[in-house]
Scaffold this active site. Structure first.
Site, PDB file in Angstrom:
ATOM      1  N   ASP A 405       0.852  -1.190   0.000  1.00 14.19           N
ATOM      2  CA  ASP A 405       0.000   0.000   0.000  1.00 14.19           C
ATOM      3  C   ASP A 405       0.890   1.242   0.000  1.00 14.19           C
ATOM      4  OD1 ASP A 405      -2.269   1.552   0.235  1.00 14.19           O
ATOM      5  OD2 ASP A 405      -2.298   1.422   2.424  1.00 14.19           O
ATOM      6  N   GLU A 408       2.416   4.856  -4.163  1.00 15.04           N
ATOM      7  CA  GLU A 408       2.347   5.766  -5.333  1.00 15.04           C
ATOM      8  C   GLU A 408       3.672   6.479  -5.573  1.00 15.04           C
ATOM      9  OE1 GLU A 408       0.057   5.446  -2.947  1.00 15.04           O
ATOM     10  OE2 GLU A 408      -1.262   4.271  -4.210  1.00 15.04           O
ATOM     11  N   ASP A 483      -8.928   3.843  -1.943  1.00 12.48           N
ATOM     12  CA  ASP A 483      -9.843   4.285  -0.887  1.00 12.48           C
ATOM     13  C   ASP A 483     -11.133   4.884  -1.436  1.00 12.48           C
ATOM     14  OD1 ASP A 483      -7.911   3.416   0.798  1.00 12.48           O
ATOM     15  OD2 ASP A 483      -7.112   5.407   1.253  1.00 12.48           O
TER      16      ASP A 483
END
Ligand code: GLC
Length: 797
Positions: A405, A408, A483
């Site tokens: 997670d 990015e 999300d």
């Protein structure tokens, strides 16, 4: 005041005329008199690469996206010179390159234009960073539609939209919000019944404008790097996608349990809570295969550590969960806490593995653990080190999957939510700044994780899931859509996002069922799980800030419907596994938007909601509260309503009644749908029969069932079983022919056959041309036969 930039800005620059050309095996270089070179490479008859430089030479060719094993090798390249242009002809297409300015037009062999440059390649010099902003503009053809680009939270058809690729942590994103977590610079164009694809393999921030700025012009550009794109000719959407997937790679088969249901929350802790959740699934008889530990399992959010207050003996706990059929999946983020008493930090520091700023200091940013440094996964040595870190988790503790997670990469409390652009990366020896490495950072993290999990899970198969991705990431990992929010609009978004990921080469994707942020009503959760069981990856996840999101957090009715739909997923596991096999073998997307299913029917071009699950099941979610049914488009062909077995001819929009415990699901006439008995987890029970639901159709249809040991690598040695069925329905009989390939013996020995929709009463049954004895008077269209047969004939009167 005149700024430096204004002084130097020369506007857009263009290639000038071609002065010569030169062959290089499967490529040809066109030289101009202003240092622009265009290199056209023919990879296959329907796959061309266009690469431009403005420097007079090409830099080293390197790509993280392209799979080394992609099929290519073209050895009869010939360039023909005409007055105005050069022509390259393959057995599928014709490509013209204009002598005066390098503009490209691609035709099919009937001289229909498939794709034509408007301004074509041009560029703007970037004085701030060096290099160019590289641009291309193309004409849009009459009625042209556009699809693809990964996880975009917008309509399926991208016409009229401008989209951006810059991996971004976008908590509680909204419809149409840009950019999101993934960068997949690949799109499909469709016009005049012909489809083609463009893969713009450039990792800088990039943009695609599909007739938004100018009504008939499509353009794409990037803030650096080369204009480097692949043109893929269809003419079928299917061929475009399978070629793209071949080019950027396919995953390996996941263990079958990974296709089961997963339960997640931020966070389940301590151990007693985890056990309470898993026990409840078993008690309520809701199948579940995986349980997730979010960041709180760690000691102060330090990756590869455990909070021993919450989890005193992880190895014992994981073993106990395994006993109950639960696979434990844990989260691992890229941020490594700056802490001199933390071994991972110390190791990375000692080896100099963290990303650095331009002037030397380590890149520092806040994430969950507070201030962190971040490994440079673009360095192969760092990836190897990172892979090694999984030894204890996987080999010793017994964790079965890893969840990557915040890759990015996400950084908190800074305006751009990520690294500063001056951060340096190895980029596998092609040193660069974060401008170029940003979009592939998450991919390289997931790649390193995959290698680690695989190494220590072997001979079992690894399971990895990532939030960020670039084209090609599917080789290493599954993904989810980040999300999202517990709203009806997000249910609509999730449906399109997962379909879009499927046609963008990354089928193994799902959304956070029920929504991550905020709290769904029981009804919204119900409608979401009803869709989610038809997504390749099926996991409920929520932030936990707004209440619980296990099925029993809602009322009895929701529990029952959730059970019913998860049961259905478990019954359909052999069908789902076969879909996965077709994806890894041929690059066929697991879900198919209607435009893929029938591109010649323009009714499908703007559809969003309906999709084909695998090859033969049509699904349409309910996306509104209080619905008692909905209108939907049933594509051309013949279908059975899955719930009522009613027959319906497609090619029209219809109203479908649905109860609260149903969504519209149709099965293609002629299909054979394989089913397992319901299990609480994969491998829970041994069974002796595979159910085959056979839907009668007057005509022919093909179906397949792939089977193997559901884990491990023996299938690569031929230990798989691939069943190809053909059904032929006639007014008075139905013939089922079976052809088997592979050396795997399935544990079951029989088929339980359910004959659905027979237009006649059965009077005779022949197996391999020999009549079988059965009681005609009590026969209810169900028969059990040994699995070894070549042909089965059901005879009626
Ligand atoms: C991010 C992830 C989410 C996770 C949370 C805590 O928001 O997207 O899935 O639960 O971080 O780790």
């Amino acid at each position: 005041m005149i700024t430096n930039t204004e002084l130097e800005y020369k506007g857009d620059l263009y290639p000038s005329k071609i002065v010569s050309f030169e062959y290089e095996v499967d490529s040809v270089n066109f030289y101009t008199d202003n240092k622009v070179i265009l290199r056209v490479t023919i990879l296959r008859d329907s796959l061309l690469r266009f690469r431009f430089t403005t420097k007079g030479y090409f830099s080293k060719d390197f790509s993280y996206a392209i799979d080394k094993s992609h099929s290519h090798g073209y050895n009869h390249l010939a360039v023909k010179e005409e007055t105005e242009y050069y022509e390259i002809l393959t057995s599928k297409i014709k490509c013209h390159i204009k002598k005066s300015d390098l503009r490209i037009t691609i035709y099919d062999l009937n001289d229909t234009i498939i794709l034509q440059d408007e301004l074509g390649f041009h560029w703007e010099e970037n004085y701030e960073f060096g290099g160019n902003i590289v641009k291309t503009t193309k004409h849009a053809q009459e009625g042209e539609c556009y699809y693809g680009l990964g996880d975009k939270a917008t309509q399926m058809n991208l016409k009229g939209k401008r989209l951006e690729n810059f991996a971004t942590d976008q908590y509680a994103y909204q419809k149409d919000q840009e950019p999101l977590y993934k960068s997949v610079p690949f799109y499909i164009g469709l016009h005049n019944k012909q489809a083609y694809g463009i893969f713009f393999d450039n990792t800088f921030r990039s943009f695609f404008d599909f007739c938004q700025e100018r009504r008939n012009i499509t353009s794409f550009w990037a803030e650096g790097g080369e204009m480097n794109y692949y043109f893929i000719y269809g003419p079928e959407v299917k061929e475009v996608i399978t070629t793209y997937t071949d080019l950027t790679g396919k995953p390996e088969l996941p263990p079958l349990w990974a296709l089961g249901y997963h339960q997640c929350k931020w966070s389940y802790y301590p151990e007693s809570k985890v056990k309470e959740i898993t026990s409840k699934f078993r008690e309520l008889k809701i199948p579940c295969d995986a349980i997730y530990l979010d960041i709180d399992y760690m000691d102060g959010f330090r990756c590869f550590t455990w909070n021993k207050d919450y989890f005193p003996d992880p190895k014992r706990m994981v073993a106990e969960l395994t006993e109950e059929g639960f696979k434990t999946v844990v989260i691992i983020d890229p941020g490594i806490k700056i802490d001199p008493n933390y071994w991972v930090y110390n190791e990375a520091l000692e080896k100099d593995y963290f990303c650095k700023r331009a002037d030397g200091p380590y890149m520092k940013g806040k994430v969950w653990p507070g201030e962190c440094n971040f490994p440079d996964y673009t360095n192969p040595e760092v990836r190897q080190w990172w892979a090694g870190l999984f030894k204890e988790l996987i080999s010793e503790i017994g964790v079965k999957g890893v969840w990557n997670d915040m890759n990015e990469p996400a950084v908190m409390e800074v305006p751009n939510k990520t690294f500063p652009m001056d951060v340096r990366h190895s980029y596998d020896g092609n040193f660069c700044s974060h401008r170029k490495a940003h979009n592939i950072y998450g991919m390289q993290m997931a790649r390193a994780t995959y290698h680690g999990v695989k190494k220590f899970s072997y001979p079992k198969r690894p399971f990895v899931i990532t939030r960020s991705a670039y084209s090609g990431t599917q080789r290493y990992t599954s993904s989810w859509t980040g999300d999202n929010v517990a709203t009806w609009e997000h249910l609509w978004i999730a449906n399109i996002q997962v379909q879009r990921m499927c046609i963008s080469g990354m089928s193994f994707t799902g959304s956070d069922i029920g929504g991550f942020a905020e709290q769904p009503t029981g009804e919204l959760y119900t409608r979401w799980i009803q869709l989610g069981v038809f997504h390749p990856f099926c996991r409920t996840h929520s932030s936990g800030d707004h209440g619980n999101q296990e099925p029993w957090a809602f009322d009895e009715e929701v529990i029952d419907i959730t059970r019913k739909f998860i049961n259905l997923r478990y019954q359909l596991l052999p069908y789902l596994y076969t879909m996965f096999w077709q994806y890894i073998e041929d690059g066929v997307p697991m879900l198919k938007p209607l435009v893929y299913f029938d591109q010649d029917d323009i009714q499908t071009h703007y559809r969003n909601d309906e999709f084909i699950f695998g090859n033969q099941i049509l699904v349409c979610p309910i996306l509104e509260p209080n619905a008692v049914g909905r209108r939907m488009y049933v594509p051309r062909g013949n279908w059975y309503n899955y719930w009522t077995n009613e027959y319906i001819a497609g090619g029209k929009e219809v109203w479908v009644d649905t109860k609260y415990d149903e969504i519209p699901v149709f099965v293609k006439a002629g299909a054979i749908i394989p089913k397992y008995p319901i299990q609480q987890y994969v491998g829970e029970i041994e069974f002796d029969e595979l159910t085959l639901d056979i839907y009668y159709f007057e005509g022919k249809e093909k179906s397949q069932v792939y089977e193997d040991a559901h884990d491990g690598y023996d299938h690569r040695k031929g230990r798989f079983s691939y069943l190809s069925f053909q059904t032929t329905g006639r007014p008075k009989d139905l013939i089922i022919q079976l052809h088997k390939e592979g050396k795997f013996e399935t544990p079951y020995t029989k088929y339980r056959i359910n004959l659905i929709g027979l237009p006649f009463k059965v009077t005779g049954i022949e197996i391999d041309n020999a009549p079988t004895v059965f009681d005609v008077s009590t026969f209810e269209n169900v028969l059990i036969i040994p699995k070894e047969f070549n042909s089965l004939r059901i005879i009626g009167e």
